[in-house]
Design an enzyme around this catalytic site. Structure first.
Site, PDB file in Angstrom:
ATOM      1  N   GLU A  50       0.856  -1.193   0.000  1.00 33.32           N
ATOM      2  CA  GLU A  50       0.000   0.000   0.000  1.00 33.32           C
ATOM      3  C   GLU A  50       0.892   1.243   0.000  1.00 33.32           C
ATOM      4  OE1 GLU A  50      -1.980   0.728   3.734  1.00 33.32           O
ATOM      5  OE2 GLU A  50      -3.693   1.673   2.766  1.00 33.32           O
ATOM      6  N   LYS A  87     -10.370   0.558  -0.920  1.00 29.68           N
ATOM      7  CA  LYS A  87     -10.211   0.311   0.523  1.00 29.68           C
ATOM      8  C   LYS A  87     -11.426   0.830   1.287  1.00 29.68           C
ATOM      9  CE  LYS A  87      -6.960   1.249   4.334  1.00 29.68           C
ATOM     10  NZ  LYS A  87      -5.764   2.063   4.675  1.00 29.68           N
ATOM     11  N   CYS A 129      -4.578  -3.236   4.590  1.00 28.49           N
ATOM     12  CA  CYS A 129      -4.174  -2.617   5.855  1.00 28.49           C
ATOM     13  C   CYS A 129      -5.248  -2.699   6.942  1.00 28.49           C
ATOM     14  CB  CYS A 129      -3.713  -1.190   5.609  1.00 28.49           C
ATOM     15  SG  CYS A 129      -2.478  -0.621   6.805  1.00 28.49           S
TER      16      CYS A 129
END
Ligand code: NAG
Ligand code: NAG
Ligand code: NAG
Ligand code: NAG
Ligand code: NAG
Length: 497
Positions: free
Chosen positions: A80, A179, A212
């Site tokens: 990321e 995301k 994440c």
């Protein structure tokens, strides 16, 4: 002569070829990248400057992709923020964004670069995949223009998304994921309206992808595994380590074990931000991992994984996480209990004063049982058993149930729960269990020097986390990290509205 006999070798050959097509195993690669950061500025830079910075990062990624492909890897994951870095405002990231189309359009940017307007980053990633015949996973920024016909269109007329992309070995865009659980301060990006459960099929299993902070929440991470039944999760991340439970290698490997899937985790590398720790994790343990707080270098990992870990004979049994703990009487107490703070959460601790024994500590509905035997009880080291049952509210809100055996930084009990990276005490035996109300438990074992213990521990079907033999290194922590998603407060998408 019987024709069938003459045909037999050909039939066998065809069968072998079929089996090879649907592979049992594959070679996975992850690259931990020391991202070259842009200068911190509030003002947007010219698009050409933005592209120049992204090309410098892609030059490095290209080296890793070539090396991985030469070693036979089928897929490589990069981190990321690995192409443009961080320290952005909503305005200053804009020149770094590209319009990323829905993969249903069937697009190979390498051979048809201008089909959707300028897309130099997607073109280059697609060519790196195509030229090297390898799946390439990367994280970039997507922009989607909107106007007043859309009531939720931001006032600058566009949505901006933190986006994972996957190009197959022909360079075709096969996955795009926005995301969902943005981390605090990621104000340069919008939340997608709905969580996306993005999957794609390959000859080496079904893949899902998220990024994440997503790994701490139900959507889309758990949905990909329980409902979509993916075999392998692709996980680009920019993860800041937090001892004792949330260092990258520790938590990501525990998630792979708890969920029974492979996880390919590629972290950014920046030691001053505590960012290091990437790995190739199977449900039975790490196949390869790296943790490096000493230098600022990137690092390529390659390892073999089962394409369908659930079908593998080595696959761990289904676990009933509280069945042992509910079946035993509360072990006797061996001393007083006290409160210690871990990552802002108040744990109930009790000290392990003896070289071995059976101890219980409880908080609210959670009782944690530990049987243990230290190789040697040292005067200069203190270990505690701890329990936490409650809503975590620091840097995000999520409900936790945690049982942990951990080393305190000093013999001063007030330090218990604070980060510590080294230890001296090996354990001949440990067995940890808890009366969990959730079945989402992630088992962690961390050794001195922030090292994993692949193959040295296992979870029994009754929910006990046990070692297989005397630990090969001194122990920092042994933890059952439980997430009780139903008790979370209303989700992030409402917070963003
Ligand atoms: C891919 O290969 C072509 C032709 O050999 C070359 O022109 C191009 O620069 C390569 N691109 C990448 C990203 O490797
Ligand atoms: C690591 O990140 C910090 C904070 O963004 C930055 O100031 C520093 O330059 C980075 N370190 C390296 C080696 O890039
Ligand atoms: C701990 O409990 C086990 C069985 O529950 C027992 O065999 C063992 O002797 C106990 N150990 C100690 C030190 O009390
Ligand atoms: C014990 O640790 C606490 C917290 O770090 C500290 O405030 C206290 O002064 C320490 N006590 C002693 C006797 O060192
Ligand atoms: C356990 O450790 C001992 C001493 O290190 C070793 O001799 C033995 O082979 C190990 N047993 C297993 C099952 O790994």
């Amino acid at each position: 002569m019987l024709p069938s006999q003459a045909l037999l070798p050909a039939v066998l050959f065809a069968l072998a070829a079929l089996r090879a097509l649907a592979s049992d195993t594959f070679l996975a690669a992850v690259y931990e990248h020391a991202v070259i950061l842009p200068h911190a500025t509030q003002e947007p830079v010219p698009a050409s400057d933005a592209l120049a910075l992204m090309n410098r990062n892609m030059d490095v990624l290209e080296g890793a992709i070539k090396e991985a492909a030469q070693q036979g890897a089928h897929i490589i994951v990069t981190p990321e923020d690995g192409i443009y870095g961080w320290r952005f405002t909503r305005e200053s990231i804009y020149p770094y964004l590209e319009d990323v189309p829905d993969p249903a359009v069937n697009w190979i940017p390498c051979t048809d670069p201008s089909r959707f307007g300028p897309a130099p980053v997607q073109e280059r990633l697609s060519c790196m995949a195509r030229n090297n015949s390898i799946y390439v996973v990367a994280n970039i920024g997507d922009k989607k223009l909107c106007d007043s016909s859309d009531p939720s269109c931001p006032k600058d007329g566009r949505y901006q998304y933190n986006t994972d992309v996957v190009f197959d070995a022909q360079g075709k865009l096969v996955a795009r994921y926005h995301k969902y659980n943005l981390f605090l301060g990621e104000n340069q990006f919008n939340y997608p309206k709905e969580p996306e459960a993005v999957t794609f099929e390959t000859p080496f299993g079904k893949f899902g992808i998220f990024t994440c902070f997503d790994i701490l929440f139900y959507e889309p991470a758990v949905v990909l595994v329980s409902k979509m039944q993916v075999d392998t999760v692709l996980f680009p991340t920019a993860w800041m380590n937090v001892l004792p439970f949330l260092t990258a290698i520790e938590f990501h490997s525990a998630w792979a074990m708890g969920m029974g899937v492979n996880v390919l985790a590629a972290n950014t590398h920046n030691t001053s931000m505590e960012m290091t720790g990437s790995g190739i994790y199977a449900p039975t343990g790490a196949r390869a991992y790296s943790y490096n707080m000493k230098t600022e270098d990137g690092h390529l990992l390659i390892a073999e994984l089962d394409a369908h870990p659930r079908l593998s004979p080595a696959s761990p049994p289904a676990v009933s996480w509280n069945s042992y703990a509910l079946s035993v009487e509360r072990f006797s107490q061996n001393g007083h209990e006290f409160t210690g703070i871990i990552f802002e959460d108040p744990f109930t601790f009790t000290e392990l004063t003896k070289p071995g024994g059976n101890v219980t500590v409880c908080q609210k509905d959670l009782c944690c049982h530990l049987s243990y035997k230290m190789a040697e009880k040292r005067d200069d080291e203190v270990y505690v058993l701890g329990a936490f049952d409650g809503l975590h509210v620091f840097e995000g809100q999520y409900y936790l149930q945690i049982c942990t055996l951990l080393k305190c930084p000093s013999t001063n009990l007030s330090t218990c729960g604070q980060p510590v990276e080294t230890a001296q005490t090996k354990f001949d035996m440990f067995s940890l269990s808890g009366t969990f109300g959730t079945s989402y438990i992630f088992p962690e074992v961390l050794y001195s020097g922030v090292q994993l213990a692949p193959g040295e521990f296992e979870v029994l079907a009754d929910g006990r986390l046990i070692n297989r033999n005397t630990t090969s290194k001194p122990v920092l922590s042994v933890t059952l990290f439980g997430r009780w998603y139903e008790k979370d407060p209303p989700s992030m998408d409402q917070a963003s509205a």
